[in-house]
Design a protein around this motif. Sequence first.
Motif, PDB file in Angstrom:
ATOM      1  N   VAL A   1       0.852  -1.194   0.000  1.00  0.00           N
ATOM      2  CA  VAL A   1       0.000   0.000   0.000  1.00  0.00           C
ATOM      3  C   VAL A   1       0.887   1.243   0.000  1.00  0.00           C
ATOM      4  O   VAL A   1       1.805   1.365   0.808  1.00  0.00           O
ATOM      5  N   LYS A   2       0.643   2.165  -0.925  1.00  0.00           N
ATOM      6  CA  LYS A   2       1.544   3.309  -1.087  1.00  0.00           C
ATOM      7  C   LYS A   2       1.311   4.404  -0.054  1.00  0.00           C
ATOM      8  O   LYS A   2       2.242   5.081   0.371  1.00  0.00           O
ATOM      9  N   THR A   3       0.074   4.626   0.323  1.00  0.00           N
ATOM     10  CA  THR A   3      -0.245   5.690   1.268  1.00  0.00           C
ATOM     11  C   THR A   3      -0.542   5.078   2.632  1.00  0.00           C
ATOM     12  O   THR A   3      -1.520   4.344   2.785  1.00  0.00           O
ATOM     13  N   VAL A   4       0.308   5.367   3.583  1.00  0.00           N
ATOM     14  CA  VAL A   4       0.172   4.814   4.928  1.00  0.00           C
ATOM     15  C   VAL A   4       0.080   5.965   5.920  1.00  0.00           C
ATOM     16  O   VAL A   4       0.922   6.882   5.899  1.00  0.00           O
ATOM     17  N   TYR A   5      -0.934   5.944   6.771  1.00  0.00           N
ATOM     18  CA  TYR A   5      -1.039   6.964   7.813  1.00  0.00           C
ATOM     19  C   TYR A   5       0.007   6.690   8.891  1.00  0.00           C
ATOM     20  O   TYR A   5       0.215   5.545   9.297  1.00  0.00           O
ATOM     21  N   LEU A   6       0.639   7.754   9.367  1.00  0.00           N
ATOM     22  CA  LEU A   6       1.557   7.625  10.496  1.00  0.00           C
ATOM     23  C   LEU A   6       1.544   8.920  11.287  1.00  0.00           C
ATOM     24  O   LEU A   6       1.830   9.993  10.754  1.00  0.00           O
ATOM     25  N   GLY A   7       1.204   8.828  12.576  1.00  0.00           N
ATOM     26  CA  GLY A   7       1.256   9.976  13.459  1.00  0.00           C
ATOM     27  C   GLY A   7       2.562  10.012  14.219  1.00  0.00           C
ATOM     28  O   GLY A   7       3.127   8.964  14.568  1.00  0.00           O
ATOM     29  N   VAL A   8       3.062  11.216  14.476  1.00  0.00           N
ATOM     30  CA  VAL A   8       4.323  11.407  15.194  1.00  0.00           C
ATOM     31  C   VAL A   8       4.027  12.284  16.417  1.00  0.00           C
ATOM     32  O   VAL A   8       4.223  13.504  16.376  1.00  0.00           O
ATOM     33  N   PRO A   9       3.558  11.689  17.513  1.00  0.00           N
ATOM     34  CA  PRO A   9       3.129  12.496  18.659  1.00  0.00           C
ATOM     35  C   PRO A   9       4.261  13.067  19.509  1.00  0.00           C
ATOM     36  O   PRO A   9       4.025  13.940  20.336  1.00  0.00           O
ATOM     37  N   HIS A  10       5.476  12.570  19.340  1.00  0.00           N
ATOM     38  CA  HIS A  10       6.623  13.161  20.042  1.00  0.00           C
ATOM     39  C   HIS A  10       7.877  12.853  19.246  1.00  0.00           C
ATOM     40  O   HIS A  10       7.839  12.120  18.259  1.00  0.00           O
ATOM     41  N   ARG A  11       9.005  13.426  19.657  1.00  0.00           N
ATOM     42  CA  ARG A  11      10.238  13.275  18.904  1.00  0.00           C
ATOM     43  C   ARG A  11      11.418  13.043  19.840  1.00  0.00           C
ATOM     44  O   ARG A  11      11.377  13.422  21.010  1.00  0.00           O
TER      45      ARG A  11
END
Length: 239
Positions: free
Chosen positions: A50-60
């Motif tokens: 799948v080319k479009t993947v959701y990914l959240g980055v809540p901290h770094r």
Amino acid sequence: MASLTLEILHECDACLVVNKPAGILTQGPPHVPALDKEVRAYLAEAKKGVKTVYLGVPHRLDRPVTGAIVFTRHARATRRITEQFQGRMVRKIYWACVEGRLKPAQGVLRDFLRKVPDEPRAEIVPPDHPDALPAILNYRVIGRTAWGDALEIELETGRMHQIRLQLGSRGHPVLGDFTYGSATDLTDGTADPRLRPIALHARSLSYLQPMTFEPIQVTAPLPQAWERADLAAAFADLS
């Protein structure tokens, strides 16, 4: 940077926790290597291309810092994990090796910090500075290295470069952290300063699974660089 072999520490339908290596950004602009791109590629492969993947980055985590970092897999999980970070519900434990001996051996550091405009660093400012943000951390000495103390640190706030700046400003920079005063190189002379590690490791994260609210605690093993620099032995009784 070549593609990473991700070390997945925890994974569920809502989020996953990765053991971040040193020398890579958590999140970066297009065409710049970053950990979020590697995680997206991993999820895309798991979903059979799948080319479009959701990914959240809540901290770094800073580029030279290693350890546990959580990513989220859909918008609801991102919102709920972000709320936990903002509400100080996430417990963040770091291990660090610093130059010199801290006194007292256990304490709380309180400062006001701000990001320096147009520079990749932060600084301590008076509490009445218009950009001042409170920064609080708890530390305790848990071992010693040839250079100084080994610390366990629990953050109460999450400011830019907080641990690095608060310790460095007191004359105890994190080993390898030239930005905040260290004179110790943990590498064999790596030419690119962006790839140099520092002795700061996000040891564990504790949070609530964002959909079921089950308590989750994830621990990240120390990087091999700490073994080579004779730092890991200071934490042997706690590993």
